[in-house]
Design a protein around this motif. Structure first.
Motif, short mmCIF file in Angstrom:
data_model
loop_
_atom_site.label_atom_id
_atom_site.label_comp_id
_atom_site.label_asym_id
_atom_site.label_seq_id
_atom_site.Cartn_x
_atom_site.Cartn_y
_atom_site.Cartn_z
N VAL A 68 43.44 66.43 29.06
CA VAL A 68 43.29 65.34 28.08
C VAL A 68 43.92 64.05 28.60
CG1 VAL A 68 43.86 64.58 25.75
CG2 VAL A 68 43.20 66.96 26.15
N VAL A 69 45.06 64.14 29.23
CA VAL A 69 45.77 62.95 29.73
C VAL A 69 45.51 62.74 31.22
CG1 VAL A 69 48.03 61.88 30.07
CG2 VAL A 69 47.55 63.14 27.96
N HIS A 70 45.87 63.71 32.03
CA HIS A 70 45.92 63.49 33.48
C HIS A 70 44.55 63.49 34.14
CE1 HIS A 70 50.29 63.57 33.44
NE2 HIS A 70 50.19 64.58 32.60
N LEU A 71 43.69 64.44 33.77
CA LEU A 71 42.36 64.45 34.36
C LEU A 71 41.56 63.23 33.92
CD1 LEU A 71 40.31 65.91 36.13
CD2 LEU A 71 39.65 67.29 34.15
N VAL A 72 41.72 62.82 32.66
CA VAL A 72 41.04 61.61 32.18
C VAL A 72 41.50 60.40 33.00
CG1 VAL A 72 40.86 59.99 30.25
CG2 VAL A 72 40.61 62.44 29.85
N GLY A 73 42.81 60.21 33.15
CA GLY A 73 43.32 59.08 33.92
C GLY A 73 42.92 59.14 35.37
N GLY A 74 42.94 60.36 35.96
CA GLY A 74 42.59 60.52 37.36
C GLY A 74 41.14 60.20 37.65
N ILE A 75 40.22 60.67 36.79
CA ILE A 75 38.80 60.40 37.01
C ILE A 75 38.48 58.92 36.79
CG2 ILE A 75 36.46 60.93 36.23
CD1 ILE A 75 37.80 63.14 37.85
N LEU A 85 46.38 63.28 42.57
CA LEU A 85 47.50 63.94 41.92
C LEU A 85 47.16 64.30 40.47
CD1 LEU A 85 51.18 62.66 42.23
CD2 LEU A 85 50.35 63.74 40.16
N HIS A 86 46.76 63.31 39.69
CA HIS A 86 46.51 63.57 38.27
C HIS A 86 45.15 64.22 38.05
CE1 HIS A 86 50.07 61.32 36.92
NE2 HIS A 86 49.82 60.52 37.96
N GLY A 87 44.15 63.81 38.82
CA GLY A 87 42.83 64.42 38.65
C GLY A 87 42.78 65.82 39.24
N GLY A 88 43.16 65.96 40.51
CA GLY A 88 43.07 67.25 41.17
C GLY A 88 44.02 68.28 40.60
N CYS A 89 45.29 67.91 40.44
CA CYS A 89 46.26 68.86 39.90
C CYS A 89 46.03 69.11 38.42
CB CYS A 89 47.68 68.35 40.14
SG CYS A 89 48.15 68.29 41.89
N GLY A 90 45.50 68.12 37.70
CA GLY A 90 45.15 68.33 36.30
C GLY A 90 44.05 69.36 36.15
N ALA A 91 43.02 69.27 36.99
CA ALA A 91 41.93 70.25 36.94
C ALA A 91 42.44 71.64 37.31
CB ALA A 91 40.80 69.82 37.88
N VAL A 108 37.12 71.05 31.90
CA VAL A 108 37.10 70.28 33.14
C VAL A 108 35.78 69.53 33.30
CG1 VAL A 108 37.12 70.42 35.67
CG2 VAL A 108 38.73 71.80 34.34
N LEU A 109 34.68 70.23 33.09
CA LEU A 109 33.36 69.64 33.32
C LEU A 109 33.04 68.51 32.34
CD1 LEU A 109 31.28 72.89 34.06
CD2 LEU A 109 32.19 71.23 35.70
N VAL A 110 33.37 68.72 31.06
CA VAL A 110 33.02 67.68 30.08
C VAL A 110 33.91 66.46 30.23
CG1 VAL A 110 32.02 69.33 28.45
CG2 VAL A 110 34.45 68.71 28.25
N ILE A 111 35.16 66.64 30.64
CA ILE A 111 36.02 65.48 30.86
C ILE A 111 35.51 64.67 32.04
CG2 ILE A 111 38.32 64.76 31.66
CD1 ILE A 111 39.52 66.93 29.91
N VAL A 112 35.20 65.34 33.15
CA VAL A 112 34.67 64.63 34.31
C VAL A 112 33.39 63.88 33.93
CG1 VAL A 112 33.66 64.91 36.61
CG2 VAL A 112 35.72 66.20 35.99
N GLY A 113 32.51 64.55 33.17
CA GLY A 113 31.26 63.91 32.77
C GLY A 113 31.47 62.74 31.83
N TRP A 114 32.30 62.93 30.81
CA TRP A 114 32.53 61.89 29.81
C TRP A 114 33.18 60.65 30.42
CZ3 TRP A 114 31.39 59.74 25.42
CH2 TRP A 114 32.30 58.91 24.77
N VAL A 115 34.22 60.85 31.19
CA VAL A 115 34.91 59.70 31.78
C VAL A 115 34.01 59.00 32.80
CG1 VAL A 115 36.94 58.96 33.09
CG2 VAL A 115 37.16 60.79 31.40
N SER A 116 33.20 59.76 33.50
CA SER A 116 32.30 59.16 34.50
C SER A 116 31.24 58.28 33.84
CB SER A 116 31.62 60.26 35.32
OG SER A 116 32.57 60.99 36.09
N VAL A 117 30.67 58.73 32.72
CA VAL A 117 29.59 57.94 32.09
C VAL A 117 30.14 56.79 31.25
CG1 VAL A 117 28.04 59.94 32.05
CG2 VAL A 117 29.44 59.42 30.04
#
Length: 436
Positions: free
Chosen positions: A149-156, A316-322, A370-379
């Motif tokens: 919610v926090v780190h993967l979102v910020g990392g992507i 760091l935040h994206g990779g380790c968050g995932a 993981v997948l929906v966060i990557v997709g949502w933040v990307s779009v």
């Protein structure tokens, strides 16, 4: 946490950009306050008769908060998470971004992009929530304090910003080989790391507040036991990642590096943040060990792909968050899952870690997150950064970048006794131009 980010970022950039990066950390907090109050909190936790089931939006009408429709302390706690996301993204695009672009993306990320993900996972009506009445795969995704919610979102978000901007001037030579651009102050990096470590004890153990249930017996079990265990798993994962990164980088580069240890330590904290409340201490050590190698591996890959992230924030935040989300799906203990999300209620059966015999339900929900966060933040963030780029309000000019953002945009250097390295950077740039 915000003070820790500010010190870490300031020490990790070159001296000519120190004022700029400190200002952006302040802006993340102050802009995030307004944005999260006006829009973000409602998107994240709005849950009333007029709320959108996908993104909330019933302003401050919170079934999630007991005994009050206007719980200001809960808002303040959640705001601290929200502004951390913008701070992560700021690190990825440091040293080459126009200040106006920070204002735009920070407002949008804090007010809309992050809160929607928070609603999915942390609101009781969120479709990914482990406290929902309709659990995904009979489990829901466990992201206790925000690896996703926090780190993967910020990392992507930072990944897209850095990709669209491109590397800093001089980061790679004419042959594509990386040129070191070390931060100017290791003392600030270490100080920021310890401040973040302290702050993480608020984020992780403090996140029992998000569960909002009363455990029937707190004498020798329940939420207070979970608070202590969460603090221990947090410390162990970070410490393990730090020491593994220290030795791993020693083997790769031939010397001991305090800055590598700091990033490794933070990577371990990021990874354990998802499952800190539902894993045994020994599992936290496993989490930290692999998070160190995730960070080391992604940093090597980033250099090969000519990807430039001054603070390694995306890695760091994206990779380790995932990794943290996947780790939870593998090692979560059934007893702790029931304790955290069902108040220790007897007779409850829930999916738990795959490696502990809990089946595929929890791991499946973690992968979906993981997948929906990557997709949502990307779009959302990808097109925003691209639009800023096309409007020519994302990246500063080459001349400004060589001179440094402090003198070109903020009226002077952060240090009165600054040793001007502009001629050296300009000479390097001209040499690269001539070679190409």
């Amino acid at each position: 946490m915000q003070l820790g980010f500010a010190m870490l970022c300031a020490g990790s950039v070159r001296a000519k950009n120190a004022m700029n990066i400190m200002l952006t950390n302040v802006v993340d907090a102050v802009v995030g306050s307004i944005s999260y109050f006006l829009f973000g909190f409602a998107f994240a936790f709005g849950d009333g008769s007029n709320a959108n089931p996908f993104i909330g939006t019933e302003f401050f009408a919170l079934k999630d908060v007991p005994n009050s429709s206007y719980d200001y302390s809960y808002f303040l706690y959640q705001w601290a998470f929200a502004i951390a996301v913008a701070g992560i993204t700021s690190g990825s695009i440091a040293e080459r971004t126009q200040f106006s672009a920070y204002l735009v993306f920070s407002f949008f990320l804090t007010g809309f992009v992050y809160p929607v993900v928070a609603h999915w996972v942390w609101s009781s009506s969120g479709w990914l929530s482990p406290s929902s009445s309709s659990l995904l795969f009979s489990s829901g995704a466990i992201d206790f304090a925000g690896s996703g919610v926090v780190h993967l979102v910020g990392g992507i978000a930072g990944l897209w910003g850095s990709l669209i901007e491109g590397p800093r001037v001089g980061r790679f030579d004419a042959f594509g080989k990386p040129v070191p651009m070390r931060g100017h102050n290791a003392t600030l990096v270490v100080l920021g790391t310890f401040l973040l470590w302290f702050g993480w004890f608020g984020f992780n153990p403090g996140s029992f507040d998000k569960i909002l249930v009363a455990y029937p017996n707190t004498t020798n079990q329940g939420n207070w036991t979970g608070v202590g265990r969460t603090a221990v798993t947090t410390a162990l994962a970070g410490s393990t990642a730090g020491i593994v990164t220290l030795f791993g980088r020693r083997l790769l580069v031939g010397h001991w590096d305090a800055l590598d240890v700091c990033n490794g330590l933070l990577g371990g904290f990021v990874a354990i943040t998802s499952g800190c409340s539902v894993v045994e201490p020994w599992a936290a050590i496993v989490c930290g060990f692999f998070s160190a190698w995730v960070l080391i591996g992604l940093n090597i890959l980033a250099l090969k792909l000519k990807f430039d992230d001054p603070l390694e924030a995306a890695q760091l935040h994206g990779g380790c968050g995932a990794w943290g989300l996947i780790f939870t799906g593998l090692f979560a203990k059934e007893e702790f899952v029931i304790q955290a999300f069902n108040s220790g209620e007897t007779g409850v059966v829930r999916p738990y870690g795959l490696f502990l015999g809990g089946g595929w339900g929890l791991l499946g929900a973690q992968v979906v997150e993981v997948l929906v966060i990557v997709g949502w933040v990307s779009v959302t963030m990808g097109p925003l950064f691209y639009a800023l780029h096309k409007l020519r309000i994302l990246r500063i000019s080459i001349d400004e970048e060589i001179a440094g953002l402090d003198v070109s945009s903020h009226g002077g250097y952060a240090y009165t006794a600054h040793h001007d390295d502009t001629p050296r950077f300009y000479a390097d740039y001209m040499r690269l131009q001539n070679q190409s």
